[in-house]
Design an enzyme around this catalytic site. Sequence first.
Site, mmCIF file in Angstrom:
data_model
loop_
_atom_site.group_PDB
_atom_site.id
_atom_site.type_symbol
_atom_site.label_atom_id
_atom_site.label_comp_id
_atom_site.label_asym_id
_atom_site.label_seq_id
_atom_site.Cartn_x
_atom_site.Cartn_y
_atom_site.Cartn_z
ATOM 1 N N ASP A 68 0.784 -0.975 0.123
ATOM 2 C CA ASP A 68 -0.239 0.108 0.068
ATOM 3 C C ASP A 68 0.965 1.172 0.086
ATOM 4 O O ASP A 68 1.918 1.440 0.707
ATOM 5 C CB ASP A 68 -0.786 0.099 1.288
ATOM 6 C CG ASP A 68 -2.219 0.946 1.033
ATOM 7 O OD1 ASP A 68 -3.172 0.504 1.004
ATOM 8 O OD2 ASP A 68 -1.751 2.322 1.246
ATOM 9 N N ASP A 108 4.481 2.920 -4.604
ATOM 10 C CA ASP A 108 3.540 3.296 -5.470
ATOM 11 C C ASP A 108 3.170 1.985 -6.430
ATOM 12 O O ASP A 108 3.604 1.883 -7.133
ATOM 13 C CB ASP A 108 3.920 4.556 -6.305
ATOM 14 C CG ASP A 108 2.876 4.991 -7.317
ATOM 15 O OD1 ASP A 108 1.702 4.264 -7.393
ATOM 16 O OD2 ASP A 108 3.274 5.958 -7.812
ATOM 17 N N ASP A 135 -7.469 -3.933 -5.286
ATOM 18 C CA ASP A 135 -8.416 -3.223 -4.499
ATOM 19 C C ASP A 135 -8.440 -1.708 -4.594
ATOM 20 O O ASP A 135 -7.780 -1.205 -3.636
ATOM 21 C CB ASP A 135 -8.904 -3.853 -3.272
ATOM 22 C CG ASP A 135 -9.918 -3.533 -2.533
ATOM 23 O OD1 ASP A 135 -10.964 -3.242 -2.991
ATOM 24 O OD2 ASP A 135 -9.985 -2.957 -1.314
ATOM 25 N N CYS A 188 -15.237 0.251 -4.128
ATOM 26 C CA CYS A 188 -16.436 0.209 -3.142
ATOM 27 C C CYS A 188 -17.302 1.292 -3.660
ATOM 28 O O CYS A 188 -18.032 2.165 -2.681
ATOM 29 C CB CYS A 188 -16.156 0.183 -1.720
ATOM 30 S SG CYS A 188 -14.893 1.634 -1.265
HETATM 31 N N1 SAM Z 1 -7.840 -3.671 0.219
HETATM 32 C C1 SAM Z 1 -7.842 -3.072 1.445
HETATM 33 C C2 SAM Z 1 -8.678 -3.575 2.413
HETATM 34 O O1 SAM Z 1 -9.587 -4.685 2.111
HETATM 35 O O2 SAM Z 1 -8.706 -3.284 3.662
HETATM 36 C C3 SAM Z 1 -8.478 -1.598 1.226
HETATM 37 C C4 SAM Z 1 -7.802 -0.777 0.035
HETATM 38 S S1 SAM Z 1 -8.498 0.993 -0.200
HETATM 39 C C5 SAM Z 1 -10.000 0.686 -1.143
HETATM 40 C C6 SAM Z 1 -7.425 1.679 -1.407
HETATM 41 C C7 SAM Z 1 -6.073 1.587 -0.984
HETATM 42 O O3 SAM Z 1 -5.186 2.002 -1.832
HETATM 43 C C8 SAM Z 1 -5.846 2.881 0.181
HETATM 44 O O4 SAM Z 1 -5.289 2.044 1.391
HETATM 45 C C9 SAM Z 1 -4.837 3.627 -0.417
HETATM 46 O O5 SAM Z 1 -3.668 4.099 0.595
HETATM 47 C C10 SAM Z 1 -4.128 2.750 -1.523
HETATM 48 N N2 SAM Z 1 -3.437 3.326 -2.488
HETATM 49 C C11 SAM Z 1 -3.688 4.536 -3.191
HETATM 50 N N3 SAM Z 1 -2.931 5.013 -4.256
HETATM 51 C C12 SAM Z 1 -1.955 3.773 -4.075
HETATM 52 C C13 SAM Z 1 -0.747 3.582 -5.217
HETATM 53 N N4 SAM Z 1 -0.599 4.320 -6.230
HETATM 54 N N5 SAM Z 1 -0.237 2.467 -4.958
HETATM 55 C C14 SAM Z 1 -0.796 1.325 -3.893
HETATM 56 N N6 SAM Z 1 -1.818 1.704 -3.261
HETATM 57 C C15 SAM Z 1 -2.568 2.865 -3.370
#
Ligand code: SAM
Length: 372
Positions: free
Chosen positions: A192, A225, A243, A298
């Site tokens: 993440d 990232d 996700d 979501c």
């Molecule tokens: N899968 C998680 C769960 O079930 O608890 C929820 C994920 S949440 C919907 C989306 C996540 O994507 C956030 O925690 C955010 O920090 C992360 N995110 C945002 N941009 C990102 C990137 N460029 N690379 C990786 N993660 C990223």
Amino acid sequence: RVKEKWAATHAKHPPTRLALHHFDATYSVQLGKLWPSVRVAMLSERKYGALLNNFCHDAVLVDLQAKGCRDFITNREEDAMPSLEQNSETQAQDESSDVSLKKSDIDGRQINLSPNIKCLVFPRGDVTRFKPARPDAYGLLSYYLMDAASVLPCLALDVQEGHNVLDLCAAPGGKTLSLLQTQSIRFLCVNDTSVSRTMRLRKVLHSYVPKQFLTDEKLRITSFDGTKWGDIERSTFDRVLVDVPCTTDRHSLTEDDNNIFNKIRVGERRRLPQLQLELLLAGIEAACPGGEILYSTCTLSQNQNQGVVEQAICLARENHGIQLEAVSLRPLTQMFRNTFHFAPGLHLGEMVIPHLAANFGPIYMCKLKRLT
Ligand code: SAM
């Protein structure tokens, strides 16, 4: 009591109100006559599921069952109520597919549900809340509270014994925990981009999973990232969960804090579909040929759901020479149609839509298989 019209700090256009205006404009067109009921459900208290922790030594399953809960994954047959689907045309299609489902072969595919993922829910229409989970003698918590529909992408991913799995946007870790419950994964890579959220994810894993399952040979936790994953690892994983961050519709409608509809976050919100596309493409590249990718959000937004998947399929072919096929999740929706309300007639992927009697979701999911 705050006198709203005089309070200097009271926002003129709270983000929750802006979100509602935006959703009314877009979802009334997208969902048509379904929107008023979905809207009421989304503005009402959401329903949780308790993901059972197999690593915990306390026998909470019996306790929860005694309180009237049911594991919606293994106890499907007991659910003798009629389907939540109301559209008669969809109902007719459902019934015909049901026949094929009995032959375990819709679209020539079968979903193998892990017998180890258990998620308990109160019956339809029952809005009882779960108590917070308690730790066992080893300090491990007995269950994790999450939107029960969030377990579906993990079931749909269909992790098999010995698989290498990547969870590209993993924090705070509900889906990672669900995947770990299968106890089938050979190596799990969780990532993440947010360092603080990755710390939360670590804390969650240590509260639920014994140390011997969190060794370097079994698990890698990173804060990269995800869009740049192709620079690190390509064609590696049997299963990839993407996700992505999205407009988190329910949160946007109910909480002003950390709300993506806040005016200062307009740019970030508009860039979401591009970020989602880049993350999905990175996930596709990370999967091995023959491997499968599960994209989930979501939000109800077509632009963030089917729109992103369609573009990713084209760009993967044009820019990376990767052929993909969309895998039908119809068997899954048939299995769980008495627990969740699914949007009818999506041409790509499936979506749980909130319903007052089953107030889960929204969760969109689409599964892709790498052919080359
Ligand atoms: N899968 C998680 C769960 O079930 O608890 C929820 C994920 S949440 C919907 C989306 C996540 O994507 C956030 O925690 C955010 O920090 C992360 N995110 C945002 N941009 C990102 C990137 N460029 N690379 C990786 N993660 C990223």
